[in-house]
Motif scaffolding. Structure first.
Motif, mmCIF file in Angstrom:
data_model
loop_
_atom_site.group_PDB
_atom_site.id
_atom_site.type_symbol
_atom_site.label_atom_id
_atom_site.label_comp_id
_atom_site.label_asym_id
_atom_site.label_seq_id
_atom_site.Cartn_x
_atom_site.Cartn_y
_atom_site.Cartn_z
ATOM 1 N N VAL A 1 0.870 -1.164 0.000
ATOM 2 C CA VAL A 1 0.000 0.000 0.000
ATOM 3 C C VAL A 1 0.912 1.220 0.000
ATOM 4 N N LEU A 2 0.703 2.137 -0.945
ATOM 5 C CA LEU A 2 1.619 3.258 -1.054
ATOM 6 C C LEU A 2 0.919 4.504 -1.570
ATOM 7 N N PRO A 3 1.467 5.661 -1.236
ATOM 8 C CA PRO A 3 0.890 6.901 -1.748
ATOM 9 C C PRO A 3 1.253 7.085 -3.220
ATOM 10 N N TYR A 4 0.408 7.809 -3.939
ATOM 11 C CA TYR A 4 0.768 8.182 -5.309
ATOM 12 C C TYR A 4 1.952 9.138 -5.276
ATOM 13 N N ARG A 5 1.977 10.002 -4.287
ATOM 14 C CA ARG A 5 3.016 11.017 -4.172
ATOM 15 C C ARG A 5 4.350 10.356 -3.854
ATOM 16 N N HIS A 6 5.395 10.845 -4.502
ATOM 17 C CA HIS A 6 6.757 10.332 -4.319
ATOM 18 C C HIS A 6 7.323 10.882 -3.013
ATOM 19 N N VAL A 7 7.172 10.104 -1.950
ATOM 20 C CA VAL A 7 7.636 10.498 -0.619
ATOM 21 C C VAL A 7 8.290 9.276 0.011
ATOM 22 N N SER A 8 9.391 9.490 0.732
ATOM 23 C CA SER A 8 10.127 8.337 1.256
ATOM 24 C C SER A 8 9.944 8.107 2.747
ATOM 25 N N ASP A 9 9.634 9.133 3.497
ATOM 26 C CA ASP A 9 9.645 9.016 4.950
ATOM 27 C C ASP A 9 8.225 9.098 5.512
ATOM 28 N N TYR A 10 7.872 8.159 6.361
ATOM 29 C CA TYR A 10 6.522 8.084 6.917
ATOM 30 C C TYR A 10 6.046 9.407 7.536
ATOM 31 N N PRO A 11 6.863 10.101 8.314
ATOM 32 C CA PRO A 11 6.395 11.373 8.879
ATOM 33 C C PRO A 11 6.099 12.454 7.827
ATOM 34 N N ASP A 12 6.553 12.259 6.600
ATOM 35 C CA ASP A 12 6.294 13.243 5.541
ATOM 36 C C ASP A 12 4.947 13.057 4.857
ATOM 37 N N LEU A 13 4.221 11.989 5.190
ATOM 38 C CA LEU A 13 2.872 11.832 4.650
ATOM 39 C C LEU A 13 1.966 12.914 5.217
ATOM 40 N N THR A 14 1.010 13.339 4.417
ATOM 41 C CA THR A 14 0.006 14.268 4.925
ATOM 42 C C THR A 14 -0.946 13.484 5.831
ATOM 43 N N PRO A 15 -1.701 14.167 6.681
ATOM 44 C CA PRO A 15 -2.671 13.441 7.509
ATOM 45 C C PRO A 15 -3.673 12.623 6.682
ATOM 46 N N SER A 16 -4.114 13.155 5.557
ATOM 47 C CA SER A 16 -5.079 12.390 4.748
ATOM 48 C C SER A 16 -4.420 11.198 4.064
ATOM 49 N N GLU A 17 -3.154 11.318 3.652
ATOM 50 C CA GLU A 17 -2.434 10.172 3.093
ATOM 51 C C GLU A 17 -2.244 9.097 4.160
ATOM 52 N N THR A 18 -1.896 9.505 5.366
ATOM 53 C CA THR A 18 -1.711 8.559 6.469
ATOM 54 C C THR A 18 -2.996 7.803 6.743
ATOM 55 N N THR A 19 -4.107 8.507 6.775
ATOM 56 C CA THR A 19 -5.407 7.879 7.024
ATOM 57 C C THR A 19 -5.757 6.901 5.917
ATOM 58 N N GLU A 20 -5.591 7.323 4.666
ATOM 59 C CA GLU A 20 -5.951 6.430 3.561
ATOM 60 C C GLU A 20 -5.018 5.226 3.492
ATOM 61 N N LEU A 21 -3.733 5.410 3.774
ATOM 62 C CA LEU A 21 -2.800 4.291 3.783
ATOM 63 C C LEU A 21 -3.227 3.265 4.835
#
Length: 187
Positions: free
Chosen positions: A87-107
């Motif tokens: 399960v991964l974000p569409y956005r190219h991000v490497s570090d878990y704390p860099d996810l947005t709150p909505s990305e974290t929730t959807e992940l």
């Protein structure tokens, strides 16, 4: 080397490795291809990232099982077990704390749904869930965060990968993807 030309000298396994300690070791030389970087991106850029390219293609070709607004679910191309999802974000991000709150929730929500769907379709006895943050932690593609969802069955660890250099997967990835995608609840 032996005195005759029959081949290399056979050396007992106990002559290799560290000095005596209380640990058993399971040597897995078949993993060296993966560790060595076969099919890994040349650099950490978006242009080289397979996880950034996959969503732009066909779901069946990319092994995409489900799509959300900010994250998606894909089969692992190098699975530990059948139905090993990521399960991964569409956005190219490497570090878990860099996810947005909505990305974290959807992940998290997609991870829960992935477990429910895999339970329904394959009836595993349990799961391993996890993120390997950074190459040193075992991330094959460290530049793009991904959550592993690995179903486990009693007795699923066996000798084939070590001795036979073969991973026993009872189903083709395309068939696994189709079964999981068909069972995925409609959004």
């Amino acid at each position: 080397m032996p005195d005759d030309a029959t081949g290399p000298e056979l050396v007992p396994a106990d002559r290799f490795g560290p000095p005596e300690d209380d640990m058993d070791r399971l040597w897995t030389p078949h993993r060296m291809v993966y560790i060595g970087g076969q099919d890994k991106p040349a650099d950490s850029s978006v242009a080289q990232c397979p996880f950034c390219r996959i969503p732009g293609g066909d779901d069946a070709d990319g092994l995409v099982v489900a799509r959300g607004a900010e994250c998606y679910v894909v089969l692992n191309l190098y699975p530990y077990n059948s139905a090993h999802l990521m399960v991964l974000p569409y956005r190219h991000v490497s570090d878990y704390p860099d996810l947005t709150p909505s990305e974290t929730t959807e992940l998290a929500t997609l991870t829960q749904t992935a477990m429910q769907v895999v339970r329904q379709v394959y009836a595993p006895a349990g799961f391993n869930l996890g993120m390997n943050q950074g190459e040193v932690a075992g991330a094959g593609i460290a530049a793009h965060l991904h959550q592993h969802v690995v179903p486990r069955w009693l007795g699923d660890a066996n000798f084939l990968p070590v001795v036979g250099r073969t991973k026993s997967l009872p189903e083709l990835l395309a068939d696994t993807r189709a079964r999981l995608a068909a069972a995925w609840p409609a959004a």
